[in-house]
Design a protein around this motif. Structure first.
Motif, PDB file in Angstrom:
ATOM      1  N   HIS A 269       1.055  -1.301  -0.373  1.00  0.00           N
ATOM      2  CA  HIS A 269      -0.211   0.108   0.087  1.00  0.00           C
ATOM      3  C   HIS A 269       0.388   1.634  -0.091  1.00  0.00           C
ATOM      4  O   HIS A 269       2.272   1.540   0.461  1.00  0.00           O
ATOM      5  N   PHE A 270      -0.473   2.374  -0.549  1.00  0.00           N
ATOM      6  CA  PHE A 270       1.010   3.822  -0.223  1.00  0.00           C
ATOM      7  C   PHE A 270       0.864   3.601   0.871  1.00  0.00           C
ATOM      8  O   PHE A 270      -0.304   3.682   1.783  1.00  0.00           O
ATOM      9  N   GLU A 271       2.074   4.242   1.726  1.00  0.00           N
ATOM     10  CA  GLU A 271       1.844   4.530   3.332  1.00  0.00           C
ATOM     11  C   GLU A 271       3.222   4.974   3.932  1.00  0.00           C
ATOM     12  O   GLU A 271       3.967   4.540   3.150  1.00  0.00           O
ATOM     13  N   GLY A 272       3.495   5.963   4.628  1.00  0.00           N
ATOM     14  CA  GLY A 272       4.443   6.608   4.986  1.00  0.00           C
ATOM     15  C   GLY A 272       4.176   8.246   3.894  1.00  0.00           C
ATOM     16  O   GLY A 272       3.252   8.389   4.174  1.00  0.00           O
ATOM     17  N   LYS A 273       5.198   8.351   3.164  1.00  0.00           N
ATOM     18  CA  LYS A 273       5.192  10.310   2.774  1.00  0.00           C
ATOM     19  C   LYS A 273       5.404   9.873   1.404  1.00  0.00           C
ATOM     20  O   LYS A 273       6.217   9.070   1.115  1.00  0.00           O
ATOM     21  N   GLY A 274       4.406  10.138   1.009  1.00  0.00           N
ATOM     22  CA  GLY A 274       4.470  10.082  -0.562  1.00  0.00           C
ATOM     23  C   GLY A 274       3.333  11.449  -1.334  1.00  0.00           C
ATOM     24  O   GLY A 274       2.879  11.933  -1.196  1.00  0.00           O
ATOM     25  N   SER A 275       4.089  11.442  -2.568  1.00  0.00           N
ATOM     26  CA  SER A 275       3.137  12.655  -3.402  1.00  0.00           C
ATOM     27  C   SER A 275       2.117  11.549  -4.982  1.00  0.00           C
ATOM     28  O   SER A 275       3.265  10.776  -5.008  1.00  0.00           O
TER      29      SER A 275
END
Length: 342
Positions: A269-275
């Motif tokens: 999954h998208f998890e943490g810091k992202g754009s």
């Protein structure tokens, strides 16, 4: 090796008889053992005297082990003899210790370790001695990670999990499982082309699934692990790191519709810091389980924006909204609802 004596000695017709039957009663206890005489032929050539327990067969003296002490007692009375085979020259033997020369004949009868008068040579001894008594070491084939391998083409093999397919590449000599570089077309039409270890996908390789998905990257024990690219038939694509078959760490996910996420992943999954960019909008901030979660900045497609707290994809907590008409709303958001103006 059998020695032949020429016609002048005519010893092929020899018969044995006691040297002195009548004098046997006068023999002393310490006298040497009785001798036998090999009788010459009719031409009266001289006789040859040998100890009576030295075996004679077909006119030839046969030496057996244990008789070395008696061999030196042999007296050859023949004036001359031709010890050659008649057609080829035999290298002359030098006299050896423990042998006599009598009557002009070079009576060379080597000691037990050096003479074999048998009719047949022992080739097996020669073969073993020529190699120092050791069989030559087996030449080993090429090895990959300590295991001997060989190349096969279109060979039916099983991988480590028993799945069968048609394989071209290197296999272990011992177990005949893929090991090294090779390509396997499975019965269910899956394909793996890359590095193997003991029948498992291990190293760099490309896997193509039956539904059209494919992965090109690092494998560890049959799992995507390391850096690689995963592509779906619908056009989605992930480029980045994997851990135990999951997208994990830094990566780039490109959607078929043009949207792009770049940042951290956890358990796929998208998890943490992202754009995340989508059309004319974007989100840059913290994520959890694929949703906006934590602090972030959201630019909507209509040009409005929000900066503040998010929870499970919704504005939740303190934040500030800049609307299209230029107004600014500050306050506490609740599950996506803007604060009520007083």
């Amino acid at each position: 090796m059998q020695q032949h004596i020429n016609d002048r000695t005519e010893v092929l017709a020899y018969n044995m008889r006691s040297v002195s039957d009548s004098d046997s009663s006068s023999s002393h206890q310490d006298d040497p053992p009785p001798f036998n005489q090999l009788m010459p032929g009719e031409n009266g050539s001289p006789g040859v005297y040998i100890p009576e327990d030295l075996p004679v067969e077909d006119g030839m003296i046969r030496v057996r082990r244990g008789l070395s002490s008696m061999i030196s007692e042999i007296s050859l009375g023949v004036d001359a003899a031709d010890l050659s085979d008649g057609e080829e020259d035999v290298e002359e033997l030098a006299p050896k210790k423990g042998m006599h020369q009598r009557g002009g004949l070079l009576g060379l009868l080597p000691l037990e370790e050096e003479l074999s008068l048998s009719d047949e040579s022992d080739d097996s001894d020669d073969e073993s001695d020529s190699g120092g008594g050791k069989m030559p070491a087996k030449e080993e084939g090429p090895k990959i990670k300590g295991k001997e391998v060989m190349q096969v083409t279109d060979q039916i093999v099983n991988d480590q999990y028993g799945d069968t397919g048609l394989y071209t590449g290197s296999v272990t000599v011992e177990a005949l499982v893929p090991h090294g570089e090779g390509i396997l077309l499975y019965e269910n039409s899956r394909i793996y082309d890359g590095t193997w270890e003991d029948g498992r996908w291990h190293g760099r390789g490309k896997w193509t699934n039956t539904n059209g998905d494919y992965y090109d990257g690092d494998f560890v024990n049959e799992k995507r692990h390391g850096y690689g690219t995963y592509t779906w038939p619908n056009g989605n694509e992930y480029i980045g790191y994997f851990v135990d078959d999951n997208r994990q760490g830094q990566g780039l996910f490109k959607f078929a519709n043009g949207a792009v996420y770049e940042g951290e992943f956890h358990n796929g999954h998208f998890e943490g810091k992202g754009s995340y960019s989508f059309g004319t909008g974007m989100y840059d901030g913290e994520w959890k389980a694929g949703k906006y979660h934590g602090h972030g900045f959201l630019l909507n497609a209509d040009g409005s924006s929000y900066t503040g707290r998010f929870e499970e994809g919704l504005q939740h907590g303190r934040g500030e909204e800049n609307r299209v008409d230029g107004s600014v709303v500050e306050g506490i958001w609740t599950r996506g609802r803007a604060p009520v103006a007083w």
